[in-house]
Scaffold this motif. Structure first.
Motif, PDB file in Angstrom:
ATOM      1  N   ARG A  39      46.422  34.581  37.188  1.00  0.00           N
ATOM      2  CA  ARG A  39      45.169  34.870  36.389  1.00  0.00           C
ATOM      3  C   ARG A  39      43.489  34.309  36.879  1.00  0.00           C
ATOM      4  O   ARG A  39      42.152  34.264  37.087  1.00  0.00           O
ATOM      5  CB  ARG A  39      45.465  35.105  35.134  1.00  0.00           C
ATOM      6  N   ARG A  43      39.788  34.361  38.824  1.00  0.00           N
ATOM      7  CA  ARG A  43      39.029  34.187  38.288  1.00  0.00           C
ATOM      8  C   ARG A  43      38.301  33.169  38.835  1.00  0.00           C
ATOM      9  O   ARG A  43      36.783  33.143  38.967  1.00  0.00           O
ATOM     10  CB  ARG A  43      39.182  33.495  36.841  1.00  0.00           C
ATOM     11  N   GLU A  96      43.731  41.720  37.940  1.00  0.00           N
ATOM     12  CA  GLU A  96      43.476  41.057  36.831  1.00  0.00           C
ATOM     13  C   GLU A  96      42.321  40.530  37.729  1.00  0.00           C
ATOM     14  O   GLU A  96      40.544  40.479  37.015  1.00  0.00           O
ATOM     15  CB  GLU A  96      43.488  39.306  37.222  1.00  0.00           C
ATOM     16  N   ILE A 100      38.174  41.687  35.771  1.00  0.00           N
ATOM     17  CA  ILE A 100      37.409  40.473  34.881  1.00  0.00           C
ATOM     18  C   ILE A 100      35.994  40.708  35.791  1.00  0.00           C
ATOM     19  O   ILE A 100      34.673  40.563  36.011  1.00  0.00           O
ATOM     20  CB  ILE A 100      37.932  39.072  34.931  1.00  0.00           C
ATOM     21  N   ARG A 101      35.624  41.455  36.492  1.00  0.00           N
ATOM     22  CA  ARG A 101      34.614  42.273  37.963  1.00  0.00           C
ATOM     23  C   ARG A 101      34.115  43.935  37.428  1.00  0.00           C
ATOM     24  O   ARG A 101      34.760  44.287  39.117  1.00  0.00           O
ATOM     25  CB  ARG A 101      34.891  41.369  39.239  1.00  0.00           C
TER      26      ARG A 101
END
Length: 102
Positions: A39, A43, A96, A100-101
């Protein structure tokens, strides 16, 4: 709860199973932490193309094989497990990264 017997100390299948169950719990906790690093990688990496790194994968599997050999564990079996683990980790990191995008 008492600690299970170490493998060479086991006298019964109850001892063996208790040790296996305790070890499985420890492994799951370690895997959860490992996936936490995936994760973090998702990020941190600015480019989705950086998720798969075949040189890094080969180095990780080779290091694990070497450590298994050092410990007298079945290196071939552990290397196969790690290959699957790394592939699952890459798939998780892609998911992931995409999450997040949006």
């Amino acid at each position: 709860m008492t600690c299970p017997a170490l493998p060479d100390e086991c006298q019964t299948m109850i001892d063996v199973r208790a040790g296996v169950d305790a070890t499985d719990r420890e492994l799951v906790a370690l895997l959860a932490r490992r996936f936490g690093y995936m994760r973090a990688a998702a990020r941190i990496k600015p480019d989705r193309g950086a998720v798969r790194d075949e040189l890094r994968k080969a180095a990780v599997v080779a290091a694990v094989r070497s450590e298994a050999e050092r410990l007298g564990a079945p290196a071939d079996a552990i290397a196969v497990l790690w290959d699957h683990l790394v592939e699952a980790s890459i798939a998780y990191e892609y998911a992931e990264w995409d999450l997040i995008r949006p």
